[in-house]
Each structure stands twice: as structure tokens, then as C-alpha cells.
Enzyme design. Structure first.
Site, PDB file in Angstrom:
ATOM      1  N   MET A   1       0.963  -1.187  -0.299  1.00 50.87           N
ATOM      2  CA  MET A   1       0.074   0.029   0.283  1.00 50.87           C
ATOM      3  C   MET A   1       0.679   1.336  -0.042  1.00 50.87           C
ATOM      4  SD  MET A   1      -3.149   1.314   3.001  1.00 50.87           S
ATOM      5  CE  MET A   1      -2.278   0.409   4.186  1.00 50.87           C
ATOM      6  N   PRO A   2       1.169   2.116  -1.085  1.00 51.63           N
ATOM      7  CA  PRO A   2       1.928   3.633  -0.950  1.00 51.63           C
ATOM      8  C   PRO A   2       1.276   4.066  -0.790  1.00 51.63           C
ATOM      9  CG  PRO A   2       1.942   1.828  -3.350  1.00 51.63           C
ATOM     10  CD  PRO A   2       0.920   1.302  -2.634  1.00 51.63           C
ATOM     11  N   TYR A   3       2.144   5.124   0.052  1.00 54.91           N
ATOM     12  CA  TYR A   3       1.469   6.169   0.485  1.00 54.91           C
ATOM     13  C   TYR A   3       1.954   7.327  -0.001  1.00 54.91           C
ATOM     14  CZ  TYR A   3       0.811  10.309   3.383  1.00 54.91           C
ATOM     15  OH  TYR A   3      -0.101  11.374   4.052  1.00 54.91           O
ATOM     16  N   PHE A  41      -2.221   5.820  -2.331  1.00 58.44           N
ATOM     17  CA  PHE A  41      -2.905   6.808  -1.476  1.00 58.44           C
ATOM     18  C   PHE A  41      -2.011   8.484  -1.967  1.00 58.44           C
ATOM     19  CE2 PHE A  41      -4.616   2.967   0.748  1.00 58.44           C
ATOM     20  CZ  PHE A  41      -5.520   3.504   0.907  1.00 58.44           C
TER      21      PHE A  41
END
Length: 67
Positions: A1-3, A41
């Protein structure tokens, strides 16, 4: 889940430009790291130029001097 956090000075970045940044950053994660765009995100934070400094001076002062 990249931020992904993008910080820019608050100097008139339009809604359209922000949308392009979000799409571009997401597309980059998909292309390079094969990440799911639905799990990526992107947050854009606009910082007042009084709160952003460079070389011992605020960006507000630098911009004023350049005019």
C-alpha cells in the site's frame, strides 16, 4: 500500500493540477513497482510560503525580493 506525499508551496496550484499530480504519481507506482492503483494513496499538502524556508529565508521574502 504505497503512500505518496507531495508538498508544494501554497501559490495557486489548481484543482486540475492537483488531479494531474495524483494521477501521475499513481501511474508511476503502477508502472515502476506494479502497485495496485486502488491501494495507492497520494496526499498533496500545501504549505504557506511563510512556513517554507530556503537558505535561511522564507519563500515569502525570497519571492518578494525577486519581483
Amino acid at each position: 500500500m504505497p503512500y505518496i506525499k507531495i508538498e508544494v508551496t501554497r501559490e495557486g496550484v489548481t484543482r486540475e493540477q492537483k488531479a494531474e499530480l495524483i494521477k501521475g504519481a499513481t501511474d508511476l507506482m503502477v508502472r515502476v513497482l506494479h502497485k495496485d492503483p486502488a491501494a495507492t494513496f497520494v496526499v498533496i499538502e500545501e504549505v504557506d510560503t511563510d512556513n517554507w524556508g530556503w537558505g535561511g529565508e522564507s519563500i515569502t521574502n525570497i519571492r518578494a525580493r525577486q519581483r
